[in-house]
Enzyme design. Structure first.
Site, PDB file in Angstrom:
ATOM      1  CB  VAL A 323      10.717   2.313   5.790  1.00  0.00           C
ATOM      2  CG1 VAL A 323      10.443   1.303   6.891  1.00  0.00           C
ATOM      3  CG2 VAL A 323       9.982   3.604   6.086  1.00  0.00           C
ATOM      4  CG  ASP A 400       2.815   1.077   0.638  1.00  0.00           C
ATOM      5  OD1 ASP A 400       3.014  -0.062   0.179  1.00  0.00           O
ATOM      6  OD2 ASP A 400       3.396   2.095   0.204  1.00  0.00           O
ATOM      7  N   GLY A 542       8.102   0.928  -2.053  1.00  0.00           N
ATOM      8  CA  GLY A 542       7.027   1.252  -1.114  1.00  0.00           C
ATOM      9  C   GLY A 542       7.603   1.517   0.263  1.00  0.00           C
ATOM     10  CD  GLU A 543      10.153  -1.217   3.110  1.00  0.00           C
ATOM     11  OE1 GLU A 543      10.979  -0.445   3.637  1.00  0.00           O
ATOM     12  OE2 GLU A 543      10.415  -2.395   2.845  1.00  0.00           O
ATOM     13  N   GLY A 544       7.307   3.780   2.180  1.00  0.00           N
ATOM     14  CA  GLY A 544       7.525   5.195   2.511  1.00  0.00           C
ATOM     15  C   GLY A 544       8.915   5.652   2.110  1.00  0.00           C
TER      16      GLY A 544
END
Ligand code: FMN
Length: 576
Positions: A323, A400, A542-544
């Site tokens: 991210v 997230d 995930g993570e954005g």
């Protein structure tokens, strides 16, 4: 002294307070007469102070040589700060003036002696920091008195405090509280220069006033409302006029009609959201990575240990995760919100400590959280959106982190879409066949136990959701209430969006699905929401990360609407 003032005097006080500004430009060279300078110093000296300790001193710096050396220190700090900024912020920062050290005839250094008066200073005994607070009150008095004299004041804090104290020969027991550049100006800006430059926005008073208990926000004489209720009530659909203007402009732009495909829709959506065509460029952007742990981890739904959530949070904050790399590439800021990590996290720049509880409970045994905790976590998301928007961001991005969070996603998606757990459960980080079958069974058992009712979105969230899902739902609602676009990342955001849309479907006006993840539930959630993903690269991190990849697409869509010439303006013939 009489207790009340005539209305004209009261109004004058309020006027000076309202019209005080931090000034960095437009200074005149003329000197400040001694009596005027003395008056503003008298005002400072009449400030309240803890235990009446009057911990301040005022050092007047007039020498150009000294000011030149002070300015060099400030310029070094300015460069250091600029180098640390995400690219979009750095671009905006280049246009800002942050000091007027050489432009003003006098600089005033306000110091604080935290030891003045000995050990038993009344009040400071309990709160040592009140010494510095008192010196700040002296600064504010000086600032207001200067405004009343037509003098501009610019506070400069771009210093290493010890370095500045050393250069100015200030005794070691004193702290430098403020470095003020003071001089006459012809006019004061109507609003803070940082607001005019779009760097930050003024927060409404109602965000800051609470009645009886923190969180019951209200203004005097009004009914307190919860943050969630207030947010839901503020959400409105797209502005139809701006939508029509944007459509019409797209059709007149020097390109075949519709040739920008989905990006045309994105630009129209953002115009409708802003209520203006063209809308502002969605920049700067910030990704909020909401982190939480999951009690269902105990069921063995993932091979990853729970500690990895906290370890990855540390990695995000150190700048070492994907991210961070993607955010750096697209010029966005990363902030991490601890809404429910099991571990206690060290205070670190970039970390917003907003823990609602230490991870959820195991949803196969009991509700993941209480309804009240679910609301609090949703409100963490709303507040995060508010804070990032007030800090000047014009686009929000969801992120997230939470080991085992795809299990909660599957349960949420099944509950809201009515899908079978087998259809919406994915392999998350890549579990083997046996674990995958077990994971589906875990989701099924949780749903059988709670029978969540999609008509009660907060109930579903509390039963089978995650704290980061709740916070992301609030983040999506908060962005919609503020009419700021928010780009959704993968399946975690998709399942959180189901909660948010169930609470207020109009909120979708602010949402853009950044990408479609490889998790099967995500496509089902997006279809249910009627959102079309911009990027489809089989990501499942995930993570954005996926949403960040979509950010330049969203920005390009708006830039085209803002900058591409129309057939009439460019003198280009349209097709017959
Ligand atoms: C503690 C403090 C430090 C500040 N430091 C700086 C600074 O280094 N450079 C700058 O340009 N403005 C600085 N400011 C000014 C703020 O940016 C300014 O107060 C804010 O944008 C609101 O604008 P206003 O004072 O005109 O209402 C500082 C203000 C305070 C209270």
């Amino acid at each position: 002294m009489s207790g009340t003032y005539e209305p004209s005097i009261r109004d004058a006080v309020h006027r000076v307070i309202r019209e005080r500004r931090d000034v960095r430009t437009g200074f005149r060279r003329d000197p400040i007469p001694d009596d005027v300078l003395t008056r503003i110093l008298e005002a400072a000296h009449h400030a309240p102070s803890v235990g009446f300790s009057q911990p301040w001193d005022f050092l007047l710096v007039r020498s150009e040589e000294t000011r030149r050396r002070v300015r060099e220190l400030a310029m070094r700090q300015r460069d250091w700060y600029a180098d640390a900024l995400p690219a979009a912020r750095a671009r905006a920062f280049r246009g800002l003036k942050i000091e007027a050290i050489l432009d003003t005839p006098v600089n005033i250094v306000v110091t604080c002696d935290p030891t003045r008066g000995g050990r038993y200073t009344l009040g400071r005994y309990s709160q040592p920091q009140t010494a510095a607070y008192s010196a700040c009150l002296a600064v504010e008095n000086l600032w207001l008195a200067a405004r009343a004299e037509g003098l501009g004041v610019g506070w400069v804090s771009f210093f290493d405090e010890r370095e500045l104290a050393g250069l100015l020969g200030i005794p070691r027991h004193l702290e430098v509280v403020a470095y003020l550049c003071v001089g006459y100006v012809d006019a004061f800006p109507d609003e803070p220069e940082l607001a005019a430059a779009g760097w930050a926005r003024r927060r409404p008073l109602a965000w800051a006033v609470h009645e009886e208990r923190y969180g019951r926000r209200t203004l005097p004489g009004q009914e307190p409302v919860s943050l969630l209720e207030e947010t839901l009530a503020a959400i409105r659909p797209l502005d139809e006029d701006a939508v029509a203007d944007a459509r019409s402009r797209q059709d007149r732009m020097t390109k075949p009609r519709g040739s920008l495909g989905v990006l045309e829709d994105v630009s129209v959506q953002l115009a409708g959201l802003a209520g203006a065509c063209p809308p502002p460029l969605p920049e700067p952007a910030a990704v909020a990575v909401f982190a939480g742990d999951h009690g269902v981890h105990a069921q063995g739904v993932t091979p990853w240990p729970q500690e990895v959530t906290a370890q990855m949070v540390a990695n995000f904050l150190a700048g070492g995760a994907v991210v961070n790399a993607f955010a750096a590439q697209v010029g966005a800021e990363v902030c991490v919100v601890d809404v429910g990590v099991v571990a206690d996290l060290e205070p670190t720049p970039g970390l917003l400590p907003r823990k609602v509880r230490y991870g959820t409970a195991d949803m196969t045994e009991q509700p993941a959280m209480t309804r009240e905790e679910a609301v609090r976590a949703v409100e963490v998301g709303v507040e995060t959106a508010r804070d990032l928007v007030a800090a000047g961001n014009r686009c929000l991005v969801t992120g997230d982190m939470g080991i085992a969070n795809t299990t909660a996603c599957a349960a949420l998606i099944a509950a809201f879409t009515g899908s079978d757990p087998a259809a919406v459960t994915g392999r998350g980080t890549g579990v083997d066949d046996a674990t995958y079958a077990h994971k589906i069974d875990v989701v099924r058992r949780a749903l059988d136990r709670h029978c969540p009712d999609p008509a009660d979105p907060l109930g579903v969230l509390a039963a089978v959701g995650g704290l980061e899902h709740a916070a992301i739902a609030g983040f999506l609602l908060g962005a919609a209430a503020l009419r700021v676009p928010v780009i959704l990342d993968g399946v975690i955001a998709g399942s959180a969006a189901l909660v948010a849309a169930a609470l207020e479907p109009t909120a979708k006006a602010a949402w853009i699905a950044g990408h479609r993840s490889a998790e099967p539930g995500h496509a089902i959630a997006l279809r249910h929401l009627g959102l079309r993903p911009l990027v489809d690269l089989e990501l499942r991190l995930g993570e954005g990360t996926g949403a960040l990849l979509a950010l330049p697409l969203v920005q390009s869509a708006v830039r085209a609407l803002r900058e591409v010439a129309t057939f009439d303006s460019a003198g280009v013939s349209e097709k017959n």
